[in-house]
Design a protein around this motif. Sequence first.
Motif, short mmCIF file in Angstrom:
data_model
loop_
_atom_site.label_atom_id
_atom_site.label_comp_id
_atom_site.label_asym_id
_atom_site.label_seq_id
_atom_site.Cartn_x
_atom_site.Cartn_y
_atom_site.Cartn_z
N PRO A 1 0.83 -1.22 0.00
CA PRO A 1 0.00 0.00 0.00
C PRO A 1 0.86 1.26 0.00
CG PRO A 1 0.05 -0.97 2.18
CD PRO A 1 0.76 -1.94 1.28
N ARG A 2 0.34 2.31 -0.65
CA ARG A 2 1.04 3.60 -0.63
C ARG A 2 0.76 4.35 0.67
NH1 ARG A 2 -0.79 7.13 -3.32
NH2 ARG A 2 -2.86 6.26 -3.74
N VAL A 3 -0.50 4.30 1.12
CA VAL A 3 -0.92 5.04 2.31
C VAL A 3 -1.65 4.08 3.24
CG1 VAL A 3 -2.25 6.99 3.19
CG2 VAL A 3 -1.15 7.15 0.94
N VAL A 4 -1.35 4.15 4.54
CA VAL A 4 -2.00 3.33 5.56
C VAL A 4 -2.78 4.26 6.47
CG1 VAL A 4 -1.68 1.71 7.45
CG2 VAL A 4 -0.16 1.62 5.46
N GLY A 5 -4.10 4.04 6.57
CA GLY A 5 -4.93 4.81 7.48
C GLY A 5 -5.05 4.11 8.82
N VAL A 6 -4.85 4.85 9.91
CA VAL A 6 -4.88 4.28 11.26
C VAL A 6 -5.98 5.00 12.04
CG1 VAL A 6 -3.60 3.87 13.38
CG2 VAL A 6 -2.43 3.74 11.17
N ILE A 7 -6.87 4.21 12.64
CA ILE A 7 -7.95 4.74 13.48
C ILE A 7 -7.70 4.24 14.89
CG2 ILE A 7 -10.44 4.81 13.86
CD1 ILE A 7 -10.81 4.14 10.91
N ARG B 1 9.60 -2.33 8.66
CA ARG B 1 9.36 -3.32 7.61
C ARG B 1 9.43 -2.69 6.22
NH1 ARG B 1 7.19 -8.16 8.89
NH2 ARG B 1 5.93 -8.24 6.99
N PHE B 2 8.64 -1.63 6.00
CA PHE B 2 8.63 -0.96 4.70
C PHE B 2 8.01 0.42 4.93
CE2 PHE B 2 9.12 -2.42 0.20
CZ PHE B 2 9.07 -1.15 -0.36
N PRO B 3 8.80 1.47 4.99
CA PRO B 3 8.25 2.79 5.31
C PRO B 3 7.16 3.21 4.33
CG PRO B 3 10.65 2.81 5.42
CD PRO B 3 10.27 1.50 4.83
N ARG B 4 6.01 3.54 4.89
CA ARG B 4 4.88 4.00 4.10
C ARG B 4 4.26 5.22 4.79
NH1 ARG B 4 4.70 2.43 -0.92
NH2 ARG B 4 6.86 2.96 -0.43
N GLU B 5 3.51 6.00 4.03
CA GLU B 5 2.84 7.17 4.60
C GLU B 5 1.68 6.71 5.48
OE1 GLU B 5 0.60 11.30 3.18
OE2 GLU B 5 1.41 9.88 1.70
N ILE B 6 1.58 7.29 6.68
CA ILE B 6 0.55 6.93 7.65
C ILE B 6 -0.33 8.16 7.91
CG2 ILE B 6 0.07 6.17 10.00
CD1 ILE B 6 2.72 4.69 9.97
N ILE B 7 -1.65 7.96 7.82
CA ILE B 7 -2.61 9.01 8.14
C ILE B 7 -3.39 8.58 9.37
CG2 ILE B 7 -4.60 10.33 7.35
CD1 ILE B 7 -3.65 10.00 4.53
N VAL C 1 -5.32 0.81 2.82
CA VAL C 1 -5.69 -0.15 3.86
C VAL C 1 -5.93 0.64 5.15
CG1 VAL C 1 -3.30 -0.62 4.52
CG2 VAL C 1 -5.06 -2.33 4.98
N LEU C 2 -6.88 0.15 5.97
CA LEU C 2 -7.20 0.79 7.25
C LEU C 2 -6.85 -0.16 8.40
CD1 LEU C 2 -10.70 2.41 6.55
CD2 LEU C 2 -8.45 3.48 6.45
N ILE C 3 -6.39 0.43 9.50
CA ILE C 3 -6.11 -0.33 10.73
C ILE C 3 -6.90 0.31 11.86
CG2 ILE C 3 -4.37 -1.02 12.41
CD1 ILE C 3 -2.30 -0.98 10.23
N ILE C 4 -7.77 -0.48 12.50
CA ILE C 4 -8.48 -0.04 13.71
C ILE C 4 -7.83 -0.77 14.88
CG2 ILE C 4 -10.68 0.02 14.92
CD1 ILE C 4 -12.09 0.11 12.28
N ALA C 5 -7.22 0.00 15.77
CA ALA C 5 -6.41 -0.63 16.83
C ALA C 5 -6.77 -0.05 18.19
CB ALA C 5 -4.92 -0.43 16.54
N ALA D 1 1.03 -6.78 15.05
CA ALA D 1 0.70 -7.77 14.02
C ALA D 1 -0.13 -7.14 12.90
CB ALA D 1 -0.05 -8.94 14.64
N ALA D 2 -0.99 -6.17 13.23
CA ALA D 2 -1.77 -5.48 12.21
C ALA D 2 -0.86 -4.71 11.26
CB ALA D 2 -2.78 -4.54 12.86
N ALA D 3 0.16 -4.04 11.80
CA ALA D 3 1.11 -3.33 10.95
C ALA D 3 1.89 -4.30 10.07
CB ALA D 3 2.06 -2.51 11.82
N GLU D 4 2.21 -5.47 10.59
CA GLU D 4 2.92 -6.47 9.80
C GLU D 4 2.03 -7.01 8.67
OE1 GLU D 4 4.17 -9.36 12.59
OE2 GLU D 4 5.86 -8.17 13.36
N LEU D 5 0.73 -7.10 8.93
CA LEU D 5 -0.19 -7.52 7.86
C LEU D 5 -0.35 -6.44 6.80
CD1 LEU D 5 -3.13 -9.27 9.78
CD2 LEU D 5 -1.53 -10.35 8.19
N ALA D 6 -0.29 -5.17 7.22
CA ALA D 6 -0.55 -4.07 6.29
C ALA D 6 0.56 -3.91 5.27
CB ALA D 6 -0.77 -2.77 7.06
N VAL D 7 1.83 -4.02 5.70
CA VAL D 7 2.95 -3.81 4.78
C VAL D 7 3.87 -5.03 4.82
CG1 VAL D 7 2.86 -1.32 4.97
CG2 VAL D 7 4.27 -2.61 6.56
#
Length: 483
Positions: free
Chosen positions: A147-153, A171-177, A213-217, A271-277
Amino acid sequence: MAPNDQLSDLMMDNIPEFSVGDISVAIKRVLESNFSKIRVRGEITELKRYPSGHIYFSLKDQQGKLTAIIWRYVTSKIKLPLEDGIEVIATGKISSYGERSSYQFIVDRVDYAGEGALLARIEKLRKKLEDEGIFSQEKKRQLPLLPRVVGVITSPKGAVLHDIQTTIARRFPREIILWPVAVQGEGAAEQIIEAIQGFNQITVSSIIPRPDVLIIARGGGALEDLMAFNDENLVRAAANSTIPLISAVGHETDTTLIDFASDHRAPTPTAAAELAVPSRVELLSSLLQLAKRLSNAFIHSVQSYRLKLREMHSRFPDIIMVLGQTRMRLDDRSYRLDLSLPGLLMKHKNCLNLIKPVNQYMIGLLNRYKNDLNLMSLRINSFWGYYHQKKIASLPSLPLNYLRAIVREQTLKLNSLSARLDSLSPQAVLTRGYVLVRNTQGHAISKSRGLRGGDKLLLMFQDGERLVRVSKAPKKKQETLDL
C-alpha cells in the motif's frame, strides 16, 4: 371510668396528627435521603416506552420486584439497548409517588450485570449479524501487496500508535494518516464510525491521499472497555467499508464483533502493521530468488530449444539442392512444352487438311444422293397422282414392293454416308476441345511464326466463333492470344 382507660385516653391525645400529604412528603424525604444514590441489580421486565419519551420498566429477582423509571432527559444518555430479559445494574435513587402510595426507582444509568450478561448480549448480536450475512467470507477483501498510504484509526495517546509507526518504518516505510478517536467510553463507537466513513469518502482528487488499507487498533482492557467495538452500527460500518480493513482490538485472547466484520483480524497492533505492509528484506530476498530461478529457467529453455533446432536442422534436406533439382525439372518441362505445342498444332492441322478433300467429296456425294432421292420422290408422287386420276382399283404388288425396297436401300446408304461424314467433319473434332484458327480472310492458320502483334484471328469453337487479337507475352518471347 377505670384509671387505665383514663391513662390510655391521655396518651392518645399526645399522639401527633398528620395529614395525608404530610405523610407522603415525609416518606419521600426519608426514602430520598437514605437511598439517594444506589445501584440495583436485577432483570428487566415489563419494559414500556411512552410517547412522552419516558421509559417505564421493573427490576426483579427471585425475592421481589422494583418499579423503575427513566425520565426523558436521561434516555439519551443510556447507550445500553434495553429489552426484557437482560440482567443489568441500574444506578439511581428511590423516590415515592404519594398519589398512589407507591415508591419507585429513578434510574439515571444502566450497565450490564457482569461479563456473563455482556457476553450473552454480544453473542445474541453476533448471531443476528451472522444470519444477515455481515460476516460472510465472500465479502472479505484481499489486502494490497504494497500500500502507498495506511490509514490508522486509534487513540493518539498510548503505545498503540507508536507500535504501528515503528513496525511500518522497520518493515517498509509508508505514509501513515491518523484519524484520532476515543477507543472506549461514551461516544467512542460514533467517532470510530465517523472515521471509517470519512476515510472511505476520500477520493483520488482530494487533498488528503486515500488510504489503501485501514487499521483499527486498541490496546487490551476489560470487556466493558471494549464494548464500543461490539456496537452494531460500528460493525455494519466496518463491513461496508470499501477500503480493506484490519482490526487489532485488545490482546490476542480478546474477541470483539468488529473482528468478524473486518477483512483481516490481527491479535495485536504490531501484528496489524505487519499484515498491512510486507517486509522489505523478505521482498528483496524473494525477488533475488525469483530472478535467479527465472535466469536458470531461461538458460535451460534456450539450451533446450537450441538442441531441438539442431535436431530439426539435421532432418531437413538441402534446400539449395532441392531448389536446384526443381529448377532443372521446370526448365526441362518448359523446353518440352515449347517443342510439343507447335508439333501438336501441326499434327492437327495436317489432320484437318486431310479431312477437307474427303469432306468436300462426301458433301458432293451426299448432295447427289439427295438429288436422286428427291427425283425418286417426285416419281413416286407422280405415280400416285396418276393412280388417283385413273382410279385404278388395284396395282400389282411387285412394282410397289420394288419401289419400297429401293427407297429403304437408298435411305440406309444415306444414313451410312451421313455418319461417315459426321465422323470426318471438323465439327466432331471441335467437340473434343480443339479450335480452328483462321484469319479475317477465312484462311486456316497452322503456324504462329507469321503472326504479328495486333493481328486479328477468328477462333471457331463447337458453339460459335470469337474474334481475338494477337499480343506478345511480357517475359517470354512467345505470342499469346487474348480473348
